[in-house]
Design an enzyme around this catalytic site. Structure first.
Site, mmCIF file in Angstrom:
data_model
loop_
_atom_site.group_PDB
_atom_site.id
_atom_site.type_symbol
_atom_site.label_atom_id
_atom_site.label_comp_id
_atom_site.label_asym_id
_atom_site.label_seq_id
_atom_site.Cartn_x
_atom_site.Cartn_y
_atom_site.Cartn_z
ATOM 1 N N TYR A 109 -27.993 -22.644 -12.781
ATOM 2 C CA TYR A 109 -28.592 -22.310 -14.073
ATOM 3 C C TYR A 109 -29.688 -21.251 -13.936
ATOM 4 C CZ TYR A 109 -25.884 -26.077 -16.081
ATOM 5 O OH TYR A 109 -24.831 -26.849 -16.494
ATOM 6 N N GLY A 151 -18.459 -21.089 -11.123
ATOM 7 C CA GLY A 151 -17.037 -20.755 -10.959
ATOM 8 C C GLY A 151 -16.224 -22.016 -11.141
ATOM 9 N N ARG A 210 -27.712 -17.843 -14.097
ATOM 10 C CA ARG A 210 -27.199 -17.336 -15.375
ATOM 11 C C ARG A 210 -28.294 -17.105 -16.409
ATOM 12 N NH1 ARG A 210 -23.576 -21.963 -18.472
ATOM 13 N NH2 ARG A 210 -25.352 -23.035 -19.379
ATOM 14 N N ASP A 248 -18.229 -16.311 -14.762
ATOM 15 C CA ASP A 248 -17.252 -16.680 -13.726
ATOM 16 C C ASP A 248 -16.234 -15.576 -13.440
ATOM 17 O OD1 ASP A 248 -18.509 -19.087 -13.921
ATOM 18 O OD2 ASP A 248 -16.837 -20.174 -14.802
HETATM 19 O O1 LIG Z 1 -23.635 -26.802 -18.628
HETATM 20 P P1 LIG Z 1 -22.916 -25.883 -19.546
HETATM 21 O O2 LIG Z 1 -23.833 -25.118 -20.443
HETATM 22 O O3 LIG Z 1 -21.816 -26.523 -20.314
HETATM 23 O O4 LIG Z 1 -22.273 -24.751 -18.679
HETATM 24 C C1 LIG Z 1 -21.626 -24.941 -17.453
HETATM 25 C C2 LIG Z 1 -20.523 -23.951 -17.310
HETATM 26 O O5 LIG Z 1 -20.846 -22.699 -17.850
HETATM 27 C C3 LIG Z 1 -20.389 -21.647 -17.002
HETATM 28 O O6 LIG Z 1 -21.501 -21.030 -16.434
HETATM 29 C C4 LIG Z 1 -19.666 -20.616 -17.798
HETATM 30 O O7 LIG Z 1 -18.640 -21.175 -18.531
HETATM 31 P P2 LIG Z 1 -18.067 -20.467 -19.820
HETATM 32 O O8 LIG Z 1 -17.706 -19.074 -19.409
HETATM 33 O O9 LIG Z 1 -16.890 -21.272 -20.265
HETATM 34 O O10 LIG Z 1 -19.134 -20.429 -20.870
HETATM 35 C C5 LIG Z 1 -19.520 -22.354 -15.958
HETATM 36 O O11 LIG Z 1 -19.538 -21.702 -14.726
HETATM 37 C C6 LIG Z 1 -20.147 -23.715 -15.912
HETATM 38 O O12 LIG Z 1 -19.270 -24.705 -15.462
#
Ligand SMILES: O=P(O)(O)OC[C@H]1O[C@](O)(COP(=O)(O)O)[C@@H](O)[C@@H]1O
Ligand SMILES: Nc1ncnc2c1ncn2[C@@H]1O[C@H](COP(=O)(O)OP(=O)(O)O)[C@@H](O)[C@H]1O
Ligand SMILES: [Mg+2]
Length: 530
Positions: A420, A308, A423, A264
């Site tokens: 997803y 984000g 990332r 983010d």
């Molecule tokens: O579903 P998960 O694994 O909890 O991750 C969702 C969250 O992870 C992220 O990709 C990254 O969050 P972090 O930097 O706190 O790990 C956020 O944009 C998203 O809301």
């Protein structure tokens, strides 16, 4: 030894003293003397809480926000010549070691009358190190959400420790923080990590929650680990800070190094985080697909949701890069749907004018609006992060409902949620290079005895940043800054804000990451051209 010389505040002229006093006041510290307190006695764990800030002043309002060093609480620690001086790869480099006093300015855009301001210690190899290669027992852990580049950092830490310093004992902690006490370690060698940068995710596994500082430090102590590399986002760096404090309290010779990870881009002070470029590049593919779909249908609307939570950087940069986006919605800029100047009125106009439109929405945008319309209570994940409501689905439903009521304008709406997928990809070329430099800077810092720091570029130069600087606030898009104005210019979307909202946003905004000259970043207070 460089540490002792740099923690002493240099005598400054009266006017500069004033600037330093002011700075110390702003940092809520008591400017009691020109020298920092004497280091704590060796080994024995101190009952006092660890000193949070280590400041040194210089002339012209110069302030160094330094990071802790092992000798702060282990003053008799032995140092050794850096083995890199005999390394064939580096022997030809003219000035391989950084100067002991080199620092990196937090702000580089200044006026001729500006104080020199806050600086951080420059990252890089030092003449002397505080670990013998065969004495090092390093551990690496990855925590929080996935981000492109995690494996590259792991690889470069293992290979860098081995190739630069001859360190052979490196283990991976599996499954995030809780892996310290709930799982076995995995041995990491240059051979075992050779290809991992080509894979997405993290070979070590990751998790949220389960951060038990005492148990983690017990595990570090029991395993004889003396360098811990902690890769993770804002939550992880907060955890790393408490681990460092406990290690210092127990008087252990163990360097704690944070490597900032956040897709983010929500970590303050640093230029940007690894994985961000890859994420923006990957987001283009989704936006492009949405545009192709929208363009091919009558009154086609494409909606793309990007990551984000609290910071809309991916959406903002993907919008700017793509040029196919008609409206970009981010958490920092509130919007509304109905009525004059609202999103639905804008959508009607865009469809009338162009026959199609693409909306990019960051996952944290419009959360208040959705919560209000659904009357839902907040829920949180294992790490304490607020669970977000699906703004993408909600927005699609609202747009569909609106156009259903208009008999002569049926729309074709396609929703793409690539979050997803984005990332999970491996890091791109520029992120790979960035990850390598980060890992090397982290290793040099730990070998030189620095601890309790996060490593990252600040204005293009790698620096060692105290944990509190990284964790005290989040990096957010400054909507009164020119970058957001560029987005509005590029999409020609409504700004949705009243004059009061803009003024309030200007007041709330803390210093943006990109240093701005006073008055230059404000849309409301325009000064005449000189
Ligand atoms: O579903 P998960 O694994 O909890 O991750 C969702 C969250 O992870 C992220 O990709 C990254 O969050 P972090 O930097 O706190 O790990 C956020 O944009 C998203 O809301
Ligand atoms: N305030 C905190 N103090 C200590 N540990 C924390 C804190 N916030 C989060 N953590 C721990 O850090 C890890 C990662 O945090 P999380 O918020 O999930 O991801 P990220 O580090 O990417 O922001 C988790 O194991 C979590 O328990
Ligand atoms: Mg986070």
């Amino acid at each position: 030894m460089e540490v002792a010389t740099t923690v002493v505040v240099a005598p400054a002229p009266a006017a500069d003293d004033k600037a330093l006093q002011q700075k110390l006041f702003e940092l809520k510290l008591k400017p009691s003397s020109t020298k920092l307190p004497a280091p704590a006695p060796a080994k024995k764990a101190s009952a006092k809480p660890a000193a949070k800030k280590k400041l040194a002043g210089g002339s012209g309002g110069y302030v160094l926000e330094d990071v802790p060093h092992l000798t702060d609480y282990l003053p008799n620690l032995q140092s050794f010549p850096n083995p890199l001086q005999n390394h064939p790869a580096y022997s030809v480099v003219k000035q391989y070691f950084v100067n002991a006093g080199d620092t990196v300015a937090k702000k580089i855009v200044v006026h001729k009358s500006s104080a020199r301001g806050t600086h951080f210690r420059r990252a890089g190899p030092r003449q002397r190190v505080y670990f013998q290669p065969d004495e090092v027992s390093a551990a690496i852990v990855t925590c929080g959400g996935l981000c492109p580049g995690l494996n590259t950092v792991v690889r470069e830490l293992v290979c860098g420790l081995h190739d630069m310093y001859g360190v052979t004992s490196v283990v991976g902690i599996e499954g995030g923080y809780k892996g310290f006490y709930a799982r076995n370690t995995v041995e990491l060698t240059p051979r075992s990590v050779n290809d991992i940068h080509k894979r997405g995710g993290t070979v070590l596994g990751t998790s949220r929650g389960g951060q038990d500082t005492a148990k983690i430090v017990d595990s570090i102590q029991d395993r004889g680990i003396n360098q811990v590399y902690i890769i993770g986002g804002d939550g992880t760096q907060k955890g790393a800070a408490t681990i460092h404090e406990e290690i210092q309290r127990r008087g252990l010779k163990c360097a704690v190094v944070g490597v900032p990870k956040t897709i983010d881009n929500d970590i303050a002070v640093i230029d940007k985080s690894f994985g961000f470029d890859t994420a923006v590049e990957e987001a283009q593919r989704a936006i492009n697909a949405a545009h192709v779909e929208a363009e091919s249908a009558e009154n086609g609307v494409g909606v793309v949701k990007l990551m984000g939570r609290n910071s809309g950087f991916i959406a903002m940069y993907a919008t700017l890069a793509s040029r196919d986006v008609d409206c970009c919605l981010i958490p920092e800029s509130p919007f509304y749907l109905d009525g004059k100047g609202g999103l639905l009125e804008f959508a009607e106009k865009r469809l009338r004018d162009n026959g199609h439109m693409v909306i990019v929405v960051a996952e944290g945008a419009g959360q208040d609006l959705i919560a209000k319309s659904m009357n839902l209570a907040d829920t949180h994940d294992a790490s304490g992060n607020k669970l977000l409501l699906d703004v993408g689905l909600w927005l699609c439903q609202k747009i569909k409902e609106h156009f259903k009521k208009k008999a002569n304008s049926p729309i074709t709406l396609k929703y793409i949620d690539p979050t997803y997928m984005i990332r999970a990809v491996p890091s791109n070329a520029s992120d790979n290079v960035y990850c390598s430099l980060l890992a090397h800077s982290a290793i040099h810092g730990a070998m030189a005895g620095y601890t309790g720091f996060t490593v990252a570029p600040v204005n293009g130069r790698h620096a060692y940043i105290p944990f509190y600087r990284i964790t005290e606030r989040q990096n957010k898009v400054v909507i009164t800054d020119r970058m957001w104005a560029r987005v509005l210019c590029s999409t020609n979307q409504p700004c949705f804000l009243s004059h009061e909202d803009v003024e309030k946003a200007g007041q709330d905004d803390e210093e943006p990451n990109v240093p701005l000259v006073e008055g230059e970043n404000s849309l409301v207070k325009v000064s005449p051209l000189q």
